[in-house]
Design a protein around this motif. Sequence first.
Motif, short mmCIF file in Angstrom:
data_model
loop_
_atom_site.label_atom_id
_atom_site.label_comp_id
_atom_site.label_asym_id
_atom_site.label_seq_id
_atom_site.Cartn_x
_atom_site.Cartn_y
_atom_site.Cartn_z
N GLU A 161 21.27 -51.76 38.39
CA GLU A 161 20.32 -51.65 39.76
C GLU A 161 19.31 -50.64 39.48
O GLU A 161 18.57 -50.69 40.06
CB GLU A 161 21.45 -51.27 40.97
N ARG A 162 19.83 -49.42 38.65
CA ARG A 162 18.85 -48.22 38.61
C ARG A 162 18.39 -48.19 37.18
O ARG A 162 17.53 -47.16 36.85
CB ARG A 162 19.39 -47.23 39.10
N SER B 159 23.45 -60.72 35.19
CA SER B 159 22.29 -61.13 35.93
C SER B 159 21.92 -62.47 35.36
O SER B 159 22.00 -62.88 34.21
CB SER B 159 21.47 -60.00 35.39
N ASP C 205 27.11 -53.60 36.26
CA ASP C 205 26.45 -54.10 37.45
C ASP C 205 25.74 -52.99 38.36
O ASP C 205 24.55 -53.01 38.93
CB ASP C 205 27.22 -55.06 38.15
N THR C 206 26.52 -51.92 38.52
CA THR C 206 25.97 -50.65 39.29
C THR C 206 24.89 -50.05 38.44
O THR C 206 23.72 -49.81 38.94
CB THR C 206 27.05 -49.72 39.50
N GLU C 207 25.09 -49.80 37.10
CA GLU C 207 23.93 -49.23 36.24
C GLU C 207 22.86 -50.17 36.32
O GLU C 207 21.72 -49.40 36.07
CB GLU C 207 24.49 -48.96 34.94
N GLY D 197 16.84 -52.69 36.38
CA GLY D 197 17.24 -54.01 36.57
C GLY D 197 17.23 -55.05 35.44
O GLY D 197 17.88 -56.16 35.52
#
Length: 158
Positions: free
Chosen positions: A104-105, A121, A100-102, A29
């Motif tokens: 997250e992890r 972010s 934005d998906t990447e 994140g």
Amino acid sequence: MATLMNFAFPTPESTMEFGRELGRSLRAGDLVLLAGPLGAGKTTLTRGIADGLGVGGRVSSPTFVLARVHPAGESGVAMVHVDAYRLGGDLSQLDDLDLDTELERSALVVEWGEGAAERLSDDYLVVRMDRREDDVREVTLEPHGTWASRTPGSTFAG
């Protein structure tokens, strides 16, 4: 505005060590934006970050592929290394990368992303780099959001 922290690194190895320290502090994140002219040491710093995170894969400038995913290693956090230089302000291409998906992890390190990637972010760290005529790298950390309380300035020795 958070307090800026300034450092000077006389060698590429000291820049790498700074990156290692930063990498050890990253978690999924986290968004790190690298700003500075060509030759300032952004990719060298990213190699250090990757080493500190313990991610897999060779770190090189992703200028022609835009993004490289480095699988998680010992830290359990993957790193996505993005080079937004070629985008020239075309934010639609940045959106196409689905960062934005990447985020997250993974920890996301974006070269040339200032002015575009901040929208991923509210919490991000800008690392401004410049290279003096004597080859010393000057680095300024500019924390935003939760980074203002997270940035362990005393940890980063220069």
